[in-house]
Design an enzyme around this catalytic site. Structure first.
Site, PDB file in Angstrom:
ATOM      1  N   CYS A 128       0.837  -1.204   0.000  1.00 55.77           N
ATOM      2  CA  CYS A 128       0.000   0.000   0.000  1.00 55.77           C
ATOM      3  C   CYS A 128       0.873   1.257   0.000  1.00 55.77           C
ATOM      4  O   CYS A 128       1.718   1.436   0.875  1.00 55.77           O
ATOM      5  CB  CYS A 128      -0.909   0.004   1.227  1.00 55.77           C
ATOM      6  SG  CYS A 128      -1.862   1.534   1.404  1.00 55.77           S
ATOM      7  N   CYS A 166       0.460   3.559   3.377  1.00 54.85           N
ATOM      8  CA  CYS A 166       0.950   3.143   4.689  1.00 54.85           C
ATOM      9  C   CYS A 166       2.296   3.810   4.966  1.00 54.85           C
ATOM     10  O   CYS A 166       2.993   4.227   4.039  1.00 54.85           O
ATOM     11  CB  CYS A 166       1.107   1.624   4.737  1.00 54.85           C
ATOM     12  SG  CYS A 166      -0.457   0.717   4.861  1.00 54.85           S
ATOM     13  N   HIS A 208      -3.839   0.834   8.257  1.00 56.54           N
ATOM     14  CA  HIS A 208      -4.381   0.414   6.955  1.00 56.54           C
ATOM     15  C   HIS A 208      -5.767  -0.207   7.085  1.00 56.54           C
ATOM     16  O   HIS A 208      -6.598  -0.075   6.182  1.00 56.54           O
ATOM     17  CB  HIS A 208      -3.428  -0.589   6.298  1.00 56.54           C
ATOM     18  CG  HIS A 208      -3.884  -1.079   4.961  1.00 56.54           C
ATOM     19  ND1 HIS A 208      -3.606  -0.402   3.788  1.00 56.54           N
ATOM     20  CD2 HIS A 208      -4.622  -2.171   4.603  1.00 56.54           C
ATOM     21  CE1 HIS A 208      -4.131  -1.064   2.766  1.00 56.54           C
ATOM     22  NE2 HIS A 208      -4.758  -2.136   3.233  1.00 56.54           N
ATOM     23  N   ASN A 268     -14.070   8.995  -0.867  1.00 52.56           N
ATOM     24  CA  ASN A 268     -14.740   7.858  -1.489  1.00 52.56           C
ATOM     25  C   ASN A 268     -14.376   6.616  -0.677  1.00 52.56           C
ATOM     26  O   ASN A 268     -13.201   6.368  -0.448  1.00 52.56           O
ATOM     27  CB  ASN A 268     -14.260   7.632  -2.929  1.00 52.56           C
ATOM     28  CG  ASN A 268     -14.522   8.824  -3.820  1.00 52.56           C
ATOM     29  OD1 ASN A 268     -15.517   9.512  -3.667  1.00 52.56           O
ATOM     30  ND2 ASN A 268     -13.632   9.072  -4.762  1.00 52.56           N
ATOM     31  N   HIS A 320      -6.582   1.816   1.785  1.00 48.11           N
ATOM     32  CA  HIS A 320      -6.202   2.567   2.981  1.00 48.11           C
ATOM     33  C   HIS A 320      -7.194   3.712   3.216  1.00 48.11           C
ATOM     34  O   HIS A 320      -7.612   4.380   2.268  1.00 48.11           O
ATOM     35  CB  HIS A 320      -4.796   3.142   2.790  1.00 48.11           C
ATOM     36  CG  HIS A 320      -4.151   3.611   4.044  1.00 48.11           C
ATOM     37  ND1 HIS A 320      -3.169   2.905   4.692  1.00 48.11           N
ATOM     38  CD2 HIS A 320      -4.346   4.733   4.783  1.00 48.11           C
ATOM     39  CE1 HIS A 320      -2.773   3.571   5.761  1.00 48.11           C
ATOM     40  NE2 HIS A 320      -3.483   4.675   5.840  1.00 48.11           N
ATOM     41  N   HIS A 354      -8.537   7.025   3.329  1.00 49.19           N
ATOM     42  CA  HIS A 354      -8.018   8.290   2.825  1.00 49.19           C
ATOM     43  C   HIS A 354      -9.115   9.037   2.077  1.00 49.19           C
ATOM     44  O   HIS A 354     -10.151   8.481   1.726  1.00 49.19           O
ATOM     45  CB  HIS A 354      -6.830   8.059   1.880  1.00 49.19           C
ATOM     46  CG  HIS A 354      -7.223   7.502   0.543  1.00 49.19           C
ATOM     47  ND1 HIS A 354      -7.651   6.198   0.363  1.00 49.19           N
ATOM     48  CD2 HIS A 354      -7.272   8.069  -0.696  1.00 49.19           C
ATOM     49  CE1 HIS A 354      -7.925   5.982  -0.916  1.00 49.19           C
ATOM     50  NE2 HIS A 354      -7.711   7.109  -1.576  1.00 49.19           N
ATOM     51  N   GLN A 356      -9.562  12.885  -0.560  1.00 49.60           N
ATOM     52  CA  GLN A 356      -8.869  13.725  -1.527  1.00 49.60           C
ATOM     53  C   GLN A 356      -9.321  15.172  -1.388  1.00 49.60           C
ATOM     54  O   GLN A 356     -10.377  15.459  -0.819  1.00 49.60           O
ATOM     55  CB  GLN A 356      -9.129  13.233  -2.954  1.00 49.60           C
ATOM     56  CG  GLN A 356      -8.638  11.817  -3.207  1.00 49.60           C
ATOM     57  CD  GLN A 356      -8.898  11.377  -4.635  1.00 49.60           C
ATOM     58  OE1 GLN A 356      -8.314  11.912  -5.584  1.00 49.60           O
ATOM     59  NE2 GLN A 356      -9.782  10.403  -4.809  1.00 49.60           N
TER      60      GLN A 356
END
Length: 347
Positions: A70, A73, A116, A156, A167, A169, A171
């Protein structure tokens, strides 16, 4: 909050947001990266007036890597990632595969936690508050870029949504134009002002609170409700009770209460479809006023949270009417959705 600004091996900006002031961030990105090459451009649709981003370089972006590879991470010995340090609270960096770049805007990735296997709903209130501070700080900094006209912070979650990295996250997009959806809101604001003399956002919140049938959660400084004409099967709009145009204008009281309210909403979303069901896929989107436009102070900052799952094992697809004519057909009455979201409240 402590903020540390550094750069990655290819020159992209990386920012750490830490809850402790004594944290030192001096790890160096040791990857042999070539400079980022993008082909992003904005084209305008002459029939609809929409601005479309053309970004062919994104075809080569990282796609569903295994967990031990990933890129979000922390870096470990023998496996270097986008985050050079071996741990972090919140990290933000320029996207290596941006939809918008240069004069066409800016795209950033926000890593909510170094864990993660977590999700935003698993965060503590302190961690969620730190993410809010990062969103606010990025809004303030991107607002100073001459090419950025509007800042959009969003998450999303779920493969059904199209997420390519597991992971936790989100934007941040810095658009070089006012988005079509926001332009529609401004037109509705103006029409409402001309017809009633009132503020559209204030009146919508007041109407929902007075009706009560679609209110999901009401705090001292925030209120969440399923909108009267919801587009999606389960959709919640979260508004601060004191209207502000963007995240920068939230007062301390609203900032303090936000983590509690937002985490409760996310946890309810994961319980909508009952025990044993996988995590609910969702999109969480902050709507903020664009910069330098008339009437921006009348805009109401709010967060829209919705899922494309309509019932266990079934998704809401955007088919002919939705995709072809932008006319949504919702299978779940908003009052029913609100009732379900009240039923699954935390004990």
């Amino acid at each position: 909050m402590k903020k540390t600004v550094t750069t990655l091996a290819d020159g992209r900006e990386l920012l750490y947001y830490d809850s402790r002031d004594d944290v030192v961030r001096d790890a160096v990105d040791r990857r042999p990266l070539d400079p980022v090459a993008t082909s992003s451009e904005i084209r305008r649709d002459p029939l609809l007036g929409d601005s479309i981003a053309i970004a062919s370089h994104r075809q080569g972006r990282t796609y569903h890597p295994p967990a031990d590879e990933c890129p979000l991470c922390p870096s470990r010995e023998g496996r270097l990632s986008e985050i050079p340090d071996d741990s972090y609270d919140v990290a933000v960096f320029e996207n290596r595969f941006p939809s918008l770049a240069g004069d066409a805007g800016r795209c950033e990735v926000v890593c909510f936690t170094s864990d993660h296997d977590a999700s935003f709903a698993n965060l503590t209130e302190e961690q969620a508050g730190l993410v809010l501070e990062a969103w606010t700080d990025r809004t303030a900094e991107l607002a100073e870029l001459p090419q950025v006209k509007q800042v959009f912070c969003f998450e999303n979650r779920g493969a059904e949504i199209g997420v390519t990295l597991g992971h936790p996250h989100g934007q941040i997009y810095g658009y070089p134009f006012v988005t079509p959806r926001t332009e529609l809101m401004f037109r509705s604001m103006a029409a409402h002002r001309a017809e009633t003399g009132g503020n559209l956002f204030d009146d919508v919140v007041a109407r929902e609170e007075a009706d009560g049938s679609r209110v999901v959660l009401a705090g001292e400084h925030w209120i969440a409700f399923v909108p009267y004409a919801a587009h999606w099967p389960y959709e919640v709009h979260l508004h601060p009770r004191r209207r502000v145009p963007d995240l920068r204008e939230l007062d301390d009281a609203a900032r303090m209460e936000f983590p509690q309210v937002y985490l409760e909403l996310l946890r309810r979303f994961d319980r909508i479809f009952g025990p044993g069901e996988p995590q609910t896929p969702y999109i969480s989107a902050w709507h903020q006023a664009p910069f330098g436009v008339p009437g921006r102070e009348d805009f109401g900052l709010h967060l829209e949270l919705f899922t494309i799952r309509r019932t266990p094992g079934k998704l809401k697809f955007l088919a002919g009417s939705e995709s072809g004519m932008n006319v949504f057909i919702n299978d779940v009455p908003p009052e029913t959705a609100a009732q379900r979201l009240r039923e699954v409240a935390s004990e």
